[in-house]
Design an enzyme around this catalytic site. Structure first.
Site: not given
Ligand code: CTP
Length: 398
Positions: A206-208
């Site tokens: 995933g990412n932030h």
């Protein structure tokens, strides 16, 4: 934000009455004139002195004061909006049945201004069929019901029934007072948040991305009257305008399929999601056990939603992409504008402090097909959303 606006605030007997203090403070800070009516039960929870000090007006409670009749009819005519927050289960029932045993109810029954309520109660009370029936009844009388939040309740239990936060109410009122006509009839598709690419049943890539920018854009578009579909990856963000159609997805592939379903029927398409560029080739059915040595996960490219929509874009559609760059920002953004056949690119630079992922603020530069490059200052994401939407409206108007 609320200069020259007259807001009548009704407070009823619920523990959430303490939030009405902050609400009063926020409304005054934004320039509104506020008059407060409290019920007897509410005055057990909050002090009229606190509210009169904050609102700079006497707090009204009784149908008469110092042997004088309080003109409840005038109060409802004075106000631009009457907001009842918190709305207790008891006052809700009185509103549904038209009982008139205090100043708040007399004002409610005679008010000619729009009425907005923010219910607050225990989850079981909220879900009780009689409560839900009363909500339906008062909604049918054209009262606006703000959604209850899910979270910790006064009982110590967790669930539905928490009053909308003062900031959400202010947000709602802000939208309410806006000119909502500019985008009436326009359909808008917005992507937001990250995507999660599963490796196995418990792990993902995933990412932030928080989703804040996409949500702010969705609300700003809806506020201008657009019909908004928001396709979002996993996020904690909540929508405060209930006309927005929110579709939750998880992976890049889910987001692609959902967007393609809505794309051809949309007038404005804003791809603000941080979609994963790669996804695992296979997803293990069972949790992968750790082994000695290193582990490599084979990845394959995801489908580029912005690019795909750009390829099938019709002349009357306006397509906006986002670019997050670290170097040669303008050049890379210009390339993205061409490669993805977008009408506008919103450029974020990772070199700008407090901008982009995870921050409340953002600093953008807008690039359009005519070669215009417009840089904006660091602003809250809500303000940035306004700049982007105004820019799009100016382009649509030619
Ligand atoms: N985007 C998309 N679908 C993807 C990947 C990205 O719609 N599978 C969109 C994003 O929502 C954003 C824009 O494309 O509007 C970002 O472009 P992209 O080329 O993905 O930027 P980067 O990921 O930063 O790519 P690069 O590494 O080439 O800079």
């Amino acid at each position: 934000m609320f200069k020259d606006k007259k807001i009548l605030l009704g407070i009823t007997g619920s523990i959430a009455a303490y939030k009405a203090i902050l609400l009063t403070r926020l409304l005054i800070k934004e320039g509104a004139e506020v008059k407060v009516i409290i019920t007897k039960a509410a005055s057990d929870f909050v002090s009229p002195l606190t509210l009169s000090t904050l609102s700079k007006n006497p707090v009204l409670q009784d149908l008469s004061s110092n042997s004088e009749w309080v003109n409840h009819v005038q109060l409802g005519r004075w106000a631009d909006v009457f907001i009842i927050a918190p709305l207790s289960c008891n006052t809700l029932a009185k509103m549904a049945y038209g009982l008139c045993d205090n100043l708040l109810m007399a004002t409610y029954l005679s008010a000619t201004c729009p009425i907005v309520v923010a219910p607050a109660m225990d989850e079981d009370m909220w879900k009780h069929p009689s409560t839900q029936k009363n909500i339906e009844t008062i909604e049918s009388y054209q009262n606006k019901i703000l959604s209850v939040n899910n979270g910790e309740l006064a009982s110590g239990l967790f669930g539905e029934g928490r009053m909308a936060e003062p900031e959400q109410i202010v947000d709602y009122l802000y939208h309410y007072f806006q000119d909502t006509t500019e985008l009436v009839g326009k359909k808008v598709l917005i992507t937001a948040g990250p995507t999660y690419e599963a490796i196995d049943p418990v792990r993902f890539i995933g990412n932030h991305s928080s989703g804040k920018m996409g949500f702010a854009l969705a609300e700003e578009m809806a506020m201008k009257g657009a019909t908004v579909t928001l396709v979002t990856g996993p996020t904690k963000e909540k929508i405060s305008i209930d006309t927005i159609k929110r579709i939750d997805v998880v992976s890049a592939s889910d987001m692609y399929n959902t967007c393609l379903e809505f794309a051809s029927d949309s007038d404005i398409l804003i791809m603000s999601a941080a979609v994963a560029d790669y996804t695992p080739i296979t997803v293990a059915t069972n949790k992968i056990k750790k082994k000695e040595g290193s582990w490599e996960v084979a990845l394959t490219k995801t489908k580029d939603i912005l690019y795909s929509i750009g390829q099938q874009k019709k002349n009357n559609q306006f397509l906006v992409g986002f670019a997050l760059e670290t170097n040669n920002e303008i050049e890379h953004a210009k390339q993205k504008l061409i490669n993805k056949n977008a009408d506008c690119i919103v450029l974020n630079s990772l070199n700008d402090a407090n901008a982009g992922f995870g921050h409340q603020t953002n600093k953008i530069t807008l690039l359009d097909k005519s070669g215009n490059i417009t840089a904006f200052d660091l602003k809250s994401k809500k303000e940035v959303a306004k700049d982007i939407v105004s820019f799009i409206i100016s382009k649509l108007n030619g």
